[in-house]
Design a protein around this motif. Structure first.
Motif, short mmCIF file in Angstrom:
data_model
loop_
_atom_site.label_atom_id
_atom_site.label_comp_id
_atom_site.label_asym_id
_atom_site.label_seq_id
_atom_site.Cartn_x
_atom_site.Cartn_y
_atom_site.Cartn_z
N ILE A 1 39.87 43.34 42.01
CA ILE A 1 38.65 42.65 42.44
C ILE A 1 38.09 43.26 43.72
CG2 ILE A 1 37.68 40.44 43.13
CD1 ILE A 1 39.70 39.07 41.33
N TRP A 2 38.96 43.49 44.69
CA TRP A 2 38.50 44.05 45.97
C TRP A 2 37.88 45.43 45.80
CZ3 TRP A 2 41.99 45.55 50.74
CH2 TRP A 2 41.16 45.79 51.83
N PRO A 3 38.54 46.40 45.10
CA PRO A 3 37.90 47.71 44.90
C PRO A 3 36.57 47.62 44.15
CG PRO A 3 40.24 47.85 44.43
CD PRO A 3 39.93 46.40 44.59
N ILE A 4 36.52 46.75 43.12
CA ILE A 4 35.27 46.61 42.39
C ILE A 4 34.19 46.02 43.29
CG2 ILE A 4 34.14 45.35 40.51
CD1 ILE A 4 36.67 45.65 38.90
N GLY A 5 34.58 45.06 44.13
CA GLY A 5 33.62 44.48 45.06
C GLY A 5 33.07 45.51 46.04
N LEU A 6 33.95 46.38 46.56
CA LEU A 6 33.49 47.44 47.46
C LEU A 6 32.54 48.40 46.74
CD1 LEU A 6 36.83 48.29 49.31
CD2 LEU A 6 34.89 46.98 50.19
N LEU A 7 32.86 48.69 45.47
CA LEU A 7 32.01 49.59 44.70
C LEU A 7 30.64 48.98 44.44
CD1 LEU A 7 32.09 52.33 43.16
CD2 LEU A 7 32.76 51.04 41.14
N LEU A 8 30.62 47.70 44.08
CA LEU A 8 29.36 47.02 43.82
C LEU A 8 28.53 46.89 45.09
CD1 LEU A 8 30.49 44.18 41.38
CD2 LEU A 8 29.46 46.37 40.81
#
Length: 288
Positions: free
Chosen positions: A37-44
């Protein structure tokens, strides 16, 4: 007072078991949050970030909306959607008849047949694409064989894949992803009550009519769920288009954009659009 002690002692193991379950759940959620979730959040966040001249950043949707305004990115999204639709359709044509044969008929070697159908799941699609290129490429095995026979000129071999890169991607991905639909279809067929088909047979319904009017509607939810996974997988597949030099798809555009223009928000915005599309398709398959 003393009579209640054995009851409390009996309840304590249960409470400890429940506590362990909650602790395990909390650990799983923590790992999921940290590594997914955290990596995807940073990417988004990169797709919605607008860097100002003073180095500060503000929220904006202009980059995401710009994906649909850019003809190259818009075309890549359309091509990815076309690939996903064709791969899903071809996978259905392969998986459903094989599932019917595997569940409704008895024949020698049936267990081996069912096991071989799942072999494509072992390797990712791009590995098969590499093999197909070595077989059908301009300097592949078939052209080398034809050159030995004098059928083709070694300096000007046949380009089997030259004008059919799209179909090469579709066929290779379908051959590797159809087991997903096959597994869902076989599970759904196993849950169909044979009495319903037998009743239709007694009423004179043909085999095709029984499948179309009874079996297919009953297994459709499972098949649709498997098709959703295949659609999302092929929609986001990167390796196979790269192996076939089919660059006009969104995953390849994202790959090039991030590796060549690390400071540009466009590839991140395209990731946002693809992720939203995948979530919508998944929601349709999960809740429809």
């Amino acid at each position: 007072m003393h009579a209640e002690l054995p009851q409390l002692a009996a309840k304590s193991p249960f409470r400890w078991s429940v506590a362990k379950h909650y602790a395990l759940l909390a650990a799983c959620l923590l790992i999921l949050a940290c590594f997914l979730i955290w990596p995807i959040g940073l990417l988004l966040a990169e797709g919605f970030k607008d860097i100002q001249e003073d180095g500060t950043s503000t929220f904006t949707t202009s980059h995401v909306l710009g994906v649909f305004a850019d003809p190259i990115l818009r075309s890549s999204l359309i091509n990815s959607m076309i690939v996903a639709v064709l791969v899903t359709a071809l996978s259905l044509l392969l998986a459903v008849p094989l599932a019917v044969v595997a569940t409704r008929y008895e024949f020698p070697g049936k267990s081996i047949f069912a096991a071989l159908l799942l072999v494509p799941l072992i390797l990712p699609p791009f590995v098969g694409a590499i093999g197909l290129r070595h077989l059908l490429g301009r300097f592949g095995a078939i052209n080398s064989f034809f050159a030995e026979l004098g059928i083709v000129d070694p300096a000007n071999p046949i380009d089997f894949l030259g004008g059919s890169r799209l179909w090469g991607v579709v066929i290779m991905e379908a051959l590797h992803l159809y087991p997903i639909i096959y597994l869902n279809a076989t599970a759904s067929l196993a849950n169909v009550d044979p009495a319903m088909e037998q009743a239709a047979d007694n009423l004179g319904a043909s085999r095709w009519t029984r499948f179309r009017r009874i079996t297919w509607p009953l297994i459709l939810p499972g098949v649709f769920a498997g098709s959703t996974i295949v659609f999302i997988w092929s929609f986001t597949e990167l390796g196979t288009p790269l192996m076939f030099d089919y660059y006009e798809v969104a995953p390849v555009q994202i790959f090039w954009g991030i590796t060549e223009m690390a400071s540009s928000p466009r590839p991140y915005a395209l990731v946002v659009v693809m992720l939203i599309t995948a979530l919508v398709i998944y929601s349709l398959g999960r809740f429809a």
